[in-house]
Scaffold this active site. Structure first.
Site, PDB file in Angstrom:
ATOM      1  N   PHE A  22       0.822  -1.221   0.000  1.00 28.14           N
ATOM      2  CA  PHE A  22       0.000   0.000   0.000  1.00 28.14           C
ATOM      3  C   PHE A  22       0.852   1.267   0.000  1.00 28.14           C
ATOM      4  CE2 PHE A  22      -2.450  -3.411   2.019  1.00 28.14           C
ATOM      5  CZ  PHE A  22      -3.583  -3.417   1.230  1.00 28.14           C
TER       6      PHE A  22
ATOM      7  N   GLU B  55       4.116   6.515  -3.653  1.00 27.02           N
ATOM      8  CA  GLU B  55       5.339   7.137  -4.133  1.00 27.02           C
ATOM      9  C   GLU B  55       5.471   8.503  -3.471  1.00 27.02           C
ATOM     10  OE1 GLU B  55       5.727   6.950  -8.421  1.00 27.02           O
ATOM     11  OE2 GLU B  55       4.873   4.941  -8.375  1.00 27.02           O
TER      12      GLU B  55
ATOM     13  N   PHE C 278      -7.611  12.256   1.439  1.00 25.22           N
ATOM     14  CA  PHE C 278      -7.941  11.891   0.050  1.00 25.22           C
ATOM     15  C   PHE C 278      -9.227  12.544  -0.443  1.00 25.22           C
ATOM     16  CE2 PHE C 278      -4.907   9.074  -1.997  1.00 25.22           C
ATOM     17  CZ  PHE C 278      -3.935   9.163  -1.018  1.00 25.22           C
TER      18      PHE C 278
ATOM     19  N   GLY D  83      -8.771  18.442  -7.483  1.00 26.63           N
ATOM     20  CA  GLY D  83      -7.735  19.013  -8.335  1.00 26.63           C
ATOM     21  C   GLY D  83      -7.900  18.568  -9.769  1.00 26.63           C
TER      22      GLY D  83
ATOM     23  N   GLY E 247      -3.437  10.592 -10.950  1.00 24.10           N
ATOM     24  CA  GLY E 247      -2.584   9.893 -11.906  1.00 24.10           C
ATOM     25  C   GLY E 247      -1.807   8.815 -11.175  1.00 24.10           C
TER      26      GLY E 247
ATOM     27  N   CYS F   2      -0.993   3.497 -10.145  1.00 24.49           N
ATOM     28  CA  CYS F   2      -1.970   2.611  -9.517  1.00 24.49           C
ATOM     29  C   CYS F   2      -3.424   2.990  -9.752  1.00 24.49           C
ATOM     30  CB  CYS F   2      -1.686   2.512  -8.023  1.00 24.49           C
ATOM     31  SG  CYS F   2      -0.155   1.627  -7.723  1.00 24.49           S
TER      32      CYS F   2
ATOM     33  N   ARG G 173       3.853   8.331 -14.907  1.00 28.39           N
ATOM     34  CA  ARG G 173       2.823   7.415 -15.386  1.00 28.39           C
ATOM     35  C   ARG G 173       1.432   8.009 -15.112  1.00 28.39           C
ATOM     36  NH1 ARG G 173       5.000   1.722 -13.017  1.00 28.39           N
ATOM     37  NH2 ARG G 173       5.834   3.094 -11.406  1.00 28.39           N
TER      38      ARG G 173
HETATM   39  C1  UDX Z   1       4.401  -2.199  -8.776  1.00 21.71           C
HETATM   40  C2  UDX Z   1       3.479  -3.406  -8.781  1.00 21.71           C
HETATM   41  O1  UDX Z   1       4.168  -4.519  -8.864  1.00 21.71           O
HETATM   42  C3  UDX Z   1       2.347  -3.208  -9.700  1.00 21.71           C
HETATM   43  O2  UDX Z   1       1.531  -4.334  -9.808  1.00 21.71           O
HETATM   44  C4  UDX Z   1       1.603  -2.097  -9.055  1.00 21.71           C
HETATM   45  O3  UDX Z   1       0.393  -1.884  -9.715  1.00 21.71           O
HETATM   46  C5  UDX Z   1       2.456  -0.861  -9.073  1.00 21.71           C
HETATM   47  O4  UDX Z   1       3.625  -1.089  -8.370  1.00 21.71           O
HETATM   48  P1  UDX Z   1       6.300  -0.969  -9.999  1.00 21.71           P
HETATM   49  O5  UDX Z   1       7.160  -1.216  -8.831  1.00 21.71           O
HETATM   50  O6  UDX Z   1       5.760   0.399 -10.208  1.00 21.71           O
HETATM   51  O7  UDX Z   1       5.048  -1.973  -9.949  1.00 21.71           O
HETATM   52  O8  UDX Z   1       6.943  -1.518 -11.339  1.00 21.71           O
HETATM   53  P2  UDX Z   1       8.217  -0.962 -12.134  1.00 21.71           P
HETATM   54  O9  UDX Z   1       8.714   0.285 -11.495  1.00 21.71           O
HETATM   55  O10 UDX Z   1       7.829  -1.032 -13.562  1.00 21.71           O
HETATM   56  O11 UDX Z   1       9.325  -2.062 -11.815  1.00 21.71           O
HETATM   57  C6  UDX Z   1       9.292  -3.376 -12.207  1.00 21.71           C
HETATM   58  C7  UDX Z   1      10.736  -3.896 -12.220  1.00 21.71           C
HETATM   59  O12 UDX Z   1      10.731  -5.295 -12.381  1.00 21.71           O
HETATM   60  C8  UDX Z   1      11.581  -3.292 -13.343  1.00 21.71           C
HETATM   61  O13 UDX Z   1      12.805  -2.863 -12.808  1.00 21.71           O
HETATM   62  C9  UDX Z   1      11.781  -4.470 -14.305  1.00 21.71           C
HETATM   63  O14 UDX Z   1      12.982  -4.384 -15.012  1.00 21.71           O
HETATM   64  C10 UDX Z   1      11.745  -5.627 -13.338  1.00 21.71           C
HETATM   65  N1  UDX Z   1      11.385  -6.940 -13.909  1.00 21.71           N
HETATM   66  C11 UDX Z   1      10.330  -7.067 -14.728  1.00 21.71           C
HETATM   67  C12 UDX Z   1      12.132  -8.057 -13.556  1.00 21.71           C
HETATM   68  O15 UDX Z   1      13.104  -7.972 -12.828  1.00 21.71           O
HETATM   69  N2  UDX Z   1      11.773  -9.278 -14.021  1.00 21.71           N
HETATM   70  C13 UDX Z   1      10.747  -9.444 -14.885  1.00 21.71           C
HETATM   71  O16 UDX Z   1      10.478 -10.570 -15.304  1.00 21.71           O
HETATM   72  C14 UDX Z   1       9.992  -8.307 -15.250  1.00 21.71           C
HETATM   73  C1  UDX Z   2      -1.508   5.005  -4.412  1.00 22.37           C
HETATM   74  C2  UDX Z   2      -2.072   4.548  -3.062  1.00 22.37           C
HETATM   75  O1  UDX Z   2      -2.239   5.682  -2.194  1.00 22.37           O
HETATM   76  C3  UDX Z   2      -1.163   3.518  -2.425  1.00 22.37           C
HETATM   77  O2  UDX Z   2      -1.744   3.037  -1.226  1.00 22.37           O
HETATM   78  C4  UDX Z   2      -0.976   2.371  -3.411  1.00 22.37           C
HETATM   79  O3  UDX Z   2      -0.084   1.399  -2.905  1.00 22.37           O
HETATM   80  C5  UDX Z   2      -0.434   2.885  -4.730  1.00 22.37           C
HETATM   81  O4  UDX Z   2      -1.316   3.884  -5.249  1.00 22.37           O
HETATM   82  P1  UDX Z   2       0.406   6.673  -5.238  1.00 22.37           P
HETATM   83  O5  UDX Z   2      -0.260   6.522  -6.573  1.00 22.37           O
HETATM   84  O6  UDX Z   2       1.870   6.485  -5.144  1.00 22.37           O
HETATM   85  O7  UDX Z   2      -0.267   5.682  -4.178  1.00 22.37           O
HETATM   86  O8  UDX Z   2       0.107   8.169  -4.674  1.00 22.37           O
HETATM   87  P2  UDX Z   2      -1.153   8.878  -3.994  1.00 22.37           P
HETATM   88  O9  UDX Z   2      -0.643   9.774  -2.948  1.00 22.37           O
HETATM   89  O10 UDX Z   2      -2.203   7.927  -3.605  1.00 22.37           O
HETATM   90  O11 UDX Z   2      -1.696   9.822  -5.183  1.00 22.37           O
HETATM   91  C6  UDX Z   2      -2.262   9.272  -6.366  1.00 22.37           C
HETATM   92  C7  UDX Z   2      -2.873  10.388  -7.200  1.00 22.37           C
HETATM   93  O12 UDX Z   2      -4.027  10.902  -6.571  1.00 22.37           O
HETATM   94  C8  UDX Z   2      -1.954  11.583  -7.447  1.00 22.37           C
HETATM   95  O13 UDX Z   2      -2.105  12.014  -8.792  1.00 22.37           O
HETATM   96  C9  UDX Z   2      -2.469  12.641  -6.490  1.00 22.37           C
HETATM   97  O14 UDX Z   2      -2.246  13.947  -6.971  1.00 22.37           O
HETATM   98  C10 UDX Z   2      -3.957  12.316  -6.487  1.00 22.37           C
HETATM   99  N1  UDX Z   2      -4.643  12.742  -5.253  1.00 22.37           N
HETATM  100  C11 UDX Z   2      -4.321  12.190  -4.056  1.00 22.37           C
HETATM  101  C12 UDX Z   2      -5.659  13.707  -5.329  1.00 22.37           C
HETATM  102  O15 UDX Z   2      -5.973  14.202  -6.421  1.00 22.37           O
HETATM  103  N2  UDX Z   2      -6.307  14.062  -4.177  1.00 22.37           N
HETATM  104  C13 UDX Z   2      -6.009  13.520  -2.962  1.00 22.37           C
HETATM  105  O16 UDX Z   2      -6.651  13.901  -1.974  1.00 22.37           O
HETATM  106  C14 UDX Z   2      -4.985  12.559  -2.903  1.00 22.37           C
END
Ligand code: UDX
Ligand code: UDX
Length: 442
Positions: free
Chosen positions: A159, A162, A256, A260, A264, A267, A334
């Site tokens: 959970f 970033e 949350f 805005g 994005g 997730c 992303r």
């Molecule tokens: C994670 C979760 O795993 C995803 O399901 C969730 O929705 C978002 O967070 P994330 O950590 O953001 O994904 O992925 P990414 O930053 O793309 O990193 C994946 C890494 O795995 C890359 O460094 C890639 O090179 C590596 N990889 C991919 C492997 O080492 N082995 C593989 O077979 C495929």
């Molecule tokens: C989210 C979840 O919070 C985290 O628990 C899960 O593991 C991964 O996805 P993340 O996408 O890294 O985390 O950031 P988050 O702080 O949740 O923000 C996501 C997006 O929502 C951003 O674009 C942010 O600007 C937006 N946001 C967040 C709003 O527009 N309003 C809010 O009140 C909070």
């Protein structure tokens, strides 16, 4: 390089994998990371995080020094640990469903490395729809494995956010473990002995569902706020004042609800779309998820609308776009709302000058023709208007005076409620913010 045999193997050094691995090393585990990309491996070995995340490089350096963390490619000679965590990405397919190719490959690779002996627990941290750990991951490990090798699968959704990833990983508000046997649950929970928070043990499918329900619900909260904010804007009410009257109610909560330019990131957009694809597959209507996604697609255009209301037709006008990352304190672009904003502005003939403290190079990869400048001053100079898309601290520090000095016309549209509206107005800025309520400014 770590010398001791690892008790945790992490597959994938992305945002989730590397952060999880470092957090585990800091909690005293012996962690070995396996990552396909050799450049990433080289970077991490040198103590360089492959992405920007506050505090992560310092923690990486400490983990490497303590020899609790090592990393290698798939050719590694280090044997698998008794617990293997799959942290590879699950990017969206055009249909909205998650692409499970990486997960399948990674699970197959784990299978190939399994040897007969004590059972290995293969834990899925990637976000996957209910049933996937069994149907895809279990099947792929089995396909690769020696028939005599023993293993079980489990789910342990992540959970972390970033921008505060390491803190979230070290101090989670809950740990969810999905396992279909008492042994597997116990082994996965053993990783978190030092972590104080509620620990919820459920079966694998339930854990998978919890992750989607959590992300979809948070996205829904934001979507609801955006919708309310759009009404507030028209009827002269500040949505942020409304939040103050909602937050003390524990049934609602104050987090949350920030309205805005839309959500994005890697997730929310992807996970809500993937969840919706599961509803479609089961032929069940999902009007709430549909509305969350549709609303989020429209929301960046609200910022463009506010700008147009202040500066008139955008054709030929120079517009500053501050903030390309999907949120502050990350270089991740992303699903950033900066992209639809930029494209909408460009479609109306504006000349858009973009800036971000960290995410410029990543943004360039998704929008190669974007005009990027290295400083805020260069972005603002001569601009007829400005949209703030990411609430970076560096942007919070821009004074109203600075906006006035640099810009041709001091129009600021705040897509993230970065500034004090009264101060901006007093300083003569034509300040608009989503959900601020125009009448409150008059
Ligand atoms: C994670 C979760 O795993 C995803 O399901 C969730 O929705 C978002 O967070 P994330 O950590 O953001 O994904 O992925 P990414 O930053 O793309 O990193 C994946 C890494 O795995 C890359 O460094 C890639 O090179 C590596 N990889 C991919 C492997 O080492 N082995 C593989 O077979 C495929
Ligand atoms: C989210 C979840 O919070 C985290 O628990 C899960 O593991 C991964 O996805 P993340 O996408 O890294 O985390 O950031 P988050 O702080 O949740 O923000 C996501 C997006 O929502 C951003 O674009 C942010 O600007 C937006 N946001 C967040 C709003 O527009 N309003 C809010 O009140 C909070």
């Amino acid at each position: 390089m770590a010398k001791a045999r690892p008790n945790l193997t992490v597959i994938g050094a992305g945002y989730v994998g590397l952060t999880t691995a470092i957090a585990a090393a800091m909690q005293g585990h012996q962690v070995h990371v396996i990552e396909t990309n050799p450049e990433r491996v080289a970077d991490v070995r040198r103590g360089r995080a492959p992405f920007y995340e506050p505090g992560l490089e310092e923690a990486l350096a400490r983990s490497l020094r303590s020899r609790r963390l090592s990393i290698d490619t798939h050719n590694t000679s280090v044997p698998l640990a008794p617990i293997v965590m799959l942290c590879v990405g699950t990017p969206p397919l055009p249909s909205g469903a998650a692409d499970l190719t990486f997960l399948d490959q990674a699970a197959y690779g784990v299978g190939r490395k399994l040897t007969p002996g004590p059972s290995t627990i293969v834990v899925v941290k990637s976000t996957v729809l209910p049933g996937t750990t069994q149907t895809v991951v279990h099947a792929a490990v089995k396909r690769g494995a020696d028939p005599k090798a023993r293993f079980e699968v489990a789910s342990n959704p992540e959970f972390l956010r970033e921008g505060s990833a390491l803190k979230d990983a070290l101090e989670p508000d809950r740990i969810v473990v999905g396992a279909d046997s008492v042994t597997a649950a116990r082994v996965v929970l053993s990783l978190y002995k030092k972590v104080k928070c509620p620990k919820i043990t459920v079966n694998v499918r339930t854990a998978e569902t919890i992750k989607y329900a959590a992300n979809a619900f948070l996205a829904l909260k934001i979507g609801f706020s955006n919708e309310m904010a759009n009404l507030c804007e028209r009827v002269g009410v500040d949505w942020y004042d409304v939040i103050q009257g909602l937050a003390p109610d524990p049934r609602i909560g104050g987090l949350f609800l920030r309205a805005g330019a839309g959500f994005g990131g890697s997730c929310f957009p992807k996970d809500v779309a993937a969840l919706r694809s599961a509803f479609r597959k089961e032929d069940i209507p999902s009007p709430i998820l549909d509305a969350v996604l549709d609303g989020n697609d429209r929301q960046p255009l609200v910022a463009v609308d506010l700008l147009r209301q202040e500066v008139g037709p955008l054709q030929g006008k120079r517009i500053a776009l501050l903030g390309l990352a999907f949120k502050p304190d990350t270089d991740d672009v992303r699903e950033t709302r900066a992209l639809p904003i930029l494209r909408a502005l460009a479609a109306e003939g504006a000349h858009v000058v973009c800036h971000d403290p960290k995410a410029g190079p990543n943004f360039r990869k998704i929008e190669p023709t974007a005009t990027l400048v290295p400083s805020v001053a260069e972005a603002l100079r001569g601009a007829a208007g400005c949209i703030v898309q990411t609430e970076w601290d560096a942007y919070r520090r821009i004074t109203p005076r600075r906006f006035r000095e640099l810009m041709d016309t001091p129009v600021v549209v705040d897509g993230r409620r970065t500034y004090d509206a009264a101060k901006m107005k007093r300083a003569g800025i034509r300040y608009r913010a989503i959900g601020l309520g125009r009448a409150t400014m008059e």
